[in-house]
Design an enzyme around this catalytic site. Structure first.
Site, PDB file in Angstrom:
ATOM      1  N   CYS A  64      18.266   5.312  90.339  1.00  0.00           N
ATOM      2  CA  CYS A  64      19.166   5.631  92.097  1.00  0.00           C
ATOM      3  C   CYS A  64      20.460   4.203  92.040  1.00  0.00           C
ATOM      4  O   CYS A  64      20.339   3.480  92.521  1.00  0.00           O
ATOM      5  CB  CYS A  64      18.475   5.753  92.588  1.00  0.00           C
ATOM      6  N   CYS A  67      20.264   2.861  95.537  1.00  0.00           N
ATOM      7  CA  CYS A  67      19.211   2.306  95.942  1.00  0.00           C
ATOM      8  C   CYS A  67      19.334   0.748  94.993  1.00  0.00           C
ATOM      9  O   CYS A  67      19.587  -0.362  95.995  1.00  0.00           O
ATOM     10  CB  CYS A  67      18.124   2.383  95.111  1.00  0.00           C
TER      11      CYS A  67
END
Length: 156
Positions: A64, A67
């Site tokens: 991600c 993230c």
């Protein structure tokens, strides 16, 4: 022909010895002072059930980009929260621990949730900086602890 070693003072030798012990102990056990606890399906439920303990947990996956953009934010929060005995900072890799993430209803990354005495208390959706995350964790934990205390008192 015999070689002579240069004369080193005892204090220099002692300093080198102590430094090497410190370096090797840091390398061999890097998680001694871990501020963020990695949670997985084996320990997640037990940790969340700890009495009078709040868990502020980040749910992420390695691929991600949001993230990844957090950088060291979660570790920085862990260091900042180190003195708060009743609040633990944890993280779950939803790529490897899908059952945990499914159980607590994680559908997007990163997701930040606060748990207290085994119950989900709140989901953080604000600005991602250490000060605001810390304030959120402290305020929500205080509210959850107060509610739990009132509930305990009512049962008496």
């Amino acid at each position: 022909m015999r070689r002579r070693l240069p004369n080193l003072s005892i204090s220099l030798i002692l300093l080198l010895f102590c430094s090497s012990i410190f370096i090797f102990s840091s390398i061999s056990n890097p998680s001694v002072n871990a501020e963020v606890i990695t949670l997985n399906s084996e320990i997640f439920n037990d940790k969340m059930q700890e009495k009078d303990t709040a868990w502020f947990v980040k749910f992420c996956v390695p691929w991600c980009k949001h993230c990844k953009n957090l950088g060291t934010l979660w570790e920085d929060l862990g260091k900042e929260m180190e003195g708060e005995d009743e609040i633990e900072i944890g993280e779950v890799d939803c790529g490897t621990d899908k059952p945990v993430c499914s159980k607590v209803d994680i559908h997007s990354y990163p997701t930040f949730k606060l748990f207290y005495n085994g119950e989900e208390v709140a989901k953080y959706q604000g600005t991602r900086n250490v000060e605001l995350l810390k304030r959120f964790a402290l305020e929500e934990t205080l509210q959850a602890a107060t509610k739990a205390q009132l509930s305990d008192d009512a049962e008496l």
